[in-house]
Write an enzyme that holds these catalytic residues in place. Structure first.
Site, PDB file in Angstrom:
ATOM      1  CB  CYS A  88      15.881   7.402  18.550  1.00 33.17           C
ATOM      2  SG  CYS A  88      15.238   5.122  18.320  1.00 33.17           S
ATOM      3  CB  CYS A 106      -5.328  -4.600 -16.777  1.00 34.62           C
ATOM      4  SG  CYS A 106      -6.244  -3.867 -15.227  1.00 34.62           S
ATOM      5  CB  CYS A 161      -5.142  -0.793 -13.189  1.00 33.46           C
ATOM      6  SG  CYS A 161      -4.313  -2.715 -12.264  1.00 33.46           S
ATOM      7  CB  CYS A 163      16.080   3.366  21.190  1.00 35.23           C
ATOM      8  SG  CYS A 163      14.639   4.871  21.140  1.00 35.23           S
ATOM      9  CG  MET A 173      -1.831   2.044 -12.945  1.00 31.11           C
ATOM     10  SD  MET A 173      -2.477   3.079 -14.507  1.00 31.11           S
ATOM     11  CE  MET A 173      -0.554   3.656 -15.296  1.00 31.11           C
ATOM     12  CE1 TYR A 194      -4.287   0.112 -10.057  1.00 32.14           C
ATOM     13  CE2 TYR A 194      -5.982   1.741  -9.270  1.00 32.14           C
ATOM     14  CZ  TYR A 194      -5.542   0.744  -9.574  1.00 32.14           C
ATOM     15  OH  TYR A 194      -6.586  -0.655 -10.454  1.00 32.14           O
ATOM     16  CB  CYS A 219       2.327 -29.556  28.538  1.00 30.93           C
ATOM     17  SG  CYS A 219       2.994 -29.338  30.083  1.00 30.93           S
TER      18      CYS A 219
END
Length: 552
Positions: free
Chosen positions: A126, A15, A18, A131, A13, A67, A549
Site C-alpha cells: 500500500c 473513581c 471503577c 495506494c 479508572m 477499561y 432545490c
C-alpha cells in the site's frame, strides 16, 4: 498447585467504583486466586492465578468491563512447568505490510511479545507501490488536467508544462515520509515488537529464517501479493511493466498499452493519458470495470473515452513481441478474428497473486486454493489452528482496509485461549480511483436478480444533483438497488468526482437494511454530492426533476 503472579497496568479508572469493577472483572476469570487493587489511583493490579490462566484472558476481562490493561510483569510461583524458550514470542508475524502492522500494534498494546519477520520493503504494497503512490499521481494529474479544462466562464487557467521526473520525485518523497512515520517509527514506539529481516519458512513448531529455527507459539502469515502475468506467448521477453514499474517510471513513453480494465489498469491508464501519453486499454471481458454494475461500467467508459483513452473490450491476448523497439500485441475477438495493437510500452494489470510460494504451508498443514491463496475461517484461522493468515495472501478481497481488519482479528484470536472475534467481510465498500471515481457497496442489479430478490432500481444522472451542476462536473450517476415491498437497500453504486467520500454513508444504509423511503426522508446538507443518495431514493417515489432545490 503452581501459580503465577501478574502485574497489570490499568487505564481508564476515574473513581473507586471503577476499581471495584476492574477487581470484579479480574476475579471472574476462572483460575484467578487473588486480586490486589487498592483503589482507582493505583496504576497497576496484582493478580495471583493458577499457571494455566492465560494473561490475555485477564486483559480481555478488563477490556470487557470498559477499561484497558496490559501485562507489565509475569512472575512464576510454586513449582513451574518447563519454561518456554526465550525466543518463543507470543505472536510471530511473517510479513511487514498493513495486515502485519495492524496485528503487531494490537498485540503490543495487549502486552504481548511479537516477532515480525519481513522480506521486502517495510510497509508492504500500500504505502510503497500501491495506494499511496498511485493516489498521489492520480491527484497530481487531475490537477494538471483540470487546469486546461476551462470549466468556469471568466476563469482562465492553462496546463503549462509538465515535468514528470519532478512529479515522480515528489511521490517518492511522500512515500519515504510515510514509510518512516507510519511504519519504521511505529516499530520504535512498541519495544515488545522485534523486527527481523529475512525470508521465512514455516516449519512444525516454529519459523525458519536465515538458517535459524525460531520456536513460535502462534504464527500470523501476512505476506501480501504481487503482480501476476497471464500465460501469453512472448510476454516475458518484451519487458512488460507491472503496476509497480509504472509508478516508478522516470520518463513518459509516447504510447502505452494497458492489459486489464479493472481498478489498477484504469487508474494508471488515466494517469498516463492525462500526462500526454496515448493510451489503449485492452480488456478480455465485454466491459471495463467488469465486476461493477453495467450502468457504472458504461458511465465510466464514456468518461474515459471523452478524454481520449481508447478502450477495447472483448479481446483475448494471444501473443506479444517487440518490433523495432515497440510492443506489438496480437489479440483475438469473440468471433475469432485477430488484430494487433502497437505501442511503446505494455503495462500488464491483470491482477495480483498471493506471495505464498516457498513458505512451506503444505508442510505445516495450511490449505490454499488454486491461486495459492490461504483459506481462513471466520476467525482468520487457517486449517492449522496455531497459524493465522491475513490480507492479500488469503482468499479475502485484496484491499488494504480489509488487510488491516484481518490483521487485528487474527492477532486478537491468536492471543486468546479460544478464538472469539469474527471477521466482518460481508459488506465491503470498494472504490476505483479514476476521475470520476467509482464507488460501490452491496449487490449489483444483476447479482440481486440472480439471488431471486424482488428488485427495483433507481438511476439518477449526476446532472440532477445541484452540487454537480454548480461544480460544472455532471459526469456520472447514482444507482440504488432495492429489494422487496419495503424497498430495502441492498446495493448502492456511485460514479462521481468524489464517490469515495459518499460510499460510507451508503455502506451504513445497506448494512442496516434501510428502506429507500427512510433514506429519501433524511436531511442531507445542500449543496453536497452525497445529496445524490437522497435524490436517487426520492426518484423511486416521485419525479425529482419537478422538485425545487432542497425539496424534502
Amino acid at each position: 498447585m503452581s501459580t503465577h503472579k501478574l502485574t497489570l497496568a490499568i487505564e481508564g479508572m476515574t473513581c473507586d467504583s471503577c476499581a471495584g469493577h476492574v477487581r470484579k472483572a479480574l476475579e471472574s476469570v476462572p483460575g484467578v486466586v487473588a486480586v490486589d487493587l487498592p483503589d482507582f489511583r493505583s496504576p497497576a493490579a496484582t493478580v495471583t492465578a493458577r499457571e494455566e490462566v492465560d494473561p490475555q484472558d485477564l486483559v480481555r476481562a478488563v477490556r470487557e468491563a470498559g477499561y484497558r490493561a496490559r501485562v507489565l510483569v509475569a512472575e512464576r510461583l510454586g513449582s513451574p512447568k518447563t519454561p518456554q524458550p526465550e525466543a518463543a514470542f507470543d505472536l510471530t508475524i511473517v510479513g511487514g505490510g498493513s495486515a502485519a502492522f495492524a496485528a503487531a500494534v494490537y498485540a503490543a498494546e495487549e502486552g504481548a511479545s511479537v516477532l515480525m519477520i519481513n522480506d521486502g520493503p517495510i510497509g508492504g504494497t500500500c504505502v510503497n507501490v500501491g495506494c499511496v503512490p498511485s493516489k498521489f499521481l492520480i491527484r497530481a494529474m487531475e490537477s494538471y488536467h483540470r487546469a486546461g479544462e476551462g470549466r468556469f466562464p471568466g476563469v482562465s487557467t492553462s496546463r503549462g508544462s509538465l515535468h514528470w521526473p519532478s512529479v515522480v520525485k515528489s511521490k517518492d518523497d511522500l512515500v519515504a515520509q510515510l514509510v518512516k512515520g507510519k511504519y519504521v517509527d511505529v516499530l520504535g514506539a512498541y519495544p515488545s515488537v522485534k523486527l527481523r529481516q529475512g525470508r521465512a519458512t514455516l516449519v512444525p513448531g516454529g519459523v525458519r529464517v536465515n538458517g535459524e529455527t525460531i520456536p513460535a507459539r502462534k504464527v500470523l502469515v501476512a505476506t501480501g501479493a504481487s503482480p501476476w502475468f497471464p500465460p501469453i506467448a512472448g510476454l516475458p521477453t518484451v519487458g512488460p511493466l507491472t503496476s509497480d514499474d509504472a509508478l516508478a517510471l522516470r520518463q513518459l513513453p509516447g504510447s502505452l498499452l494497458v492489459l486489464g480494465g479493472n481498478a489498477v489498469g484504469l487508474e494508471l491508464a488515466q494517469v498516463f493519458a492525462r500526462a500526454g501519453v496515448a493510451v489503449t486499454v485492452v480488456e478480455l471481458l465485454p466491459r471495463i470495470a467488469p465486476f461493477e454494475d453495467e450502468e457504472v461500467s458504461a458511465a465510466l467508459t464514456a468518461a474515459l473515452e471523452a478524454e481520449g483513452i481508447d478502450i477495447k473490450t472483448g479481446y483475448k491476448a494471444l501473443s506479444v513481441e517487440r518490433q523495432r523497439g515497440r510492443v506489438l500485441l496480437e489479440v483475438q475477438d469473440s468471433q475469432g478474428s485477430t488484430t494487433h495493437f502497437l505501442a511503446d510500452e505494455l503495462l500488464v494489470a491483470t491482477g495480483r497473486r498471493p506471495n505464498t510460494e516457498g513458505l512451506g504451508l503444505g508442510e505445516v498443514g495450511v490449505e490454499t486454493d488454486g491461486r495459492g491463496a490461504i483459506r481462513v475461517n471466520e476467525f482468520a484461522q487457517t486449517s492449522n489452528p496455531a497459524i493465522f493468515a491475513a490480507g492479500d495472501c488469503t482468499t479475502a478481497p485484496q484491499l488494504v482496509y480489509v488487510a488491516a481488519h484481518m490483521g487485528t482479528v487474527a492477532a486478537t484470536n491468536a492471543l486468546a485461549v479460544t478464538p472469539h472475534r469474527h471477521l466482518e467481510l460481508e459488506l465491503v465498500p470498494r472504490v476505483i480511483f479514476t476521475d470520476p471515481q467509482v464507488a460501490a457497496v452491496g449487490l449489483t442489479e444483476a447479482q440481486a436478480r440472480e439471488r431471486g430478490l424482488e428488485v427495483t432500481t433507481a438511476t439518477l444522472p449526476l446532472d440532477a444533483v445541484p452540487k454537480a451542476l454548480t461544480a460544472r462536473d455532471t459526469r456520472g450517476l447514482v444507482k440504488l438497488v432495492v429489494a422487496g415491498k419495503e424497498k430495502k437497500l441492498v446495493g448502492v453504486h456511485v460514479v462521481a468526482s468524489e464517490a469515495s467520500e459518499i460510499i460510507q454513508v451508503a455502506t451504513l444504509a445497506v448494512k442496516q437494511g434501510m428502506p429507500a423511503a427512510t433514506l429519501a426522508s433524511m436531511l442531507f446538507p445542500y449543496l453536497t454530492l452525497a445529496e445524490g443518495l437522497k435524490l436517487a431514493a426520492q426518484s423511486l417515489f416521485r419525479d425529482v426533476h419537478k422538485l425545487s432545490c432542497c425539496a424534502g
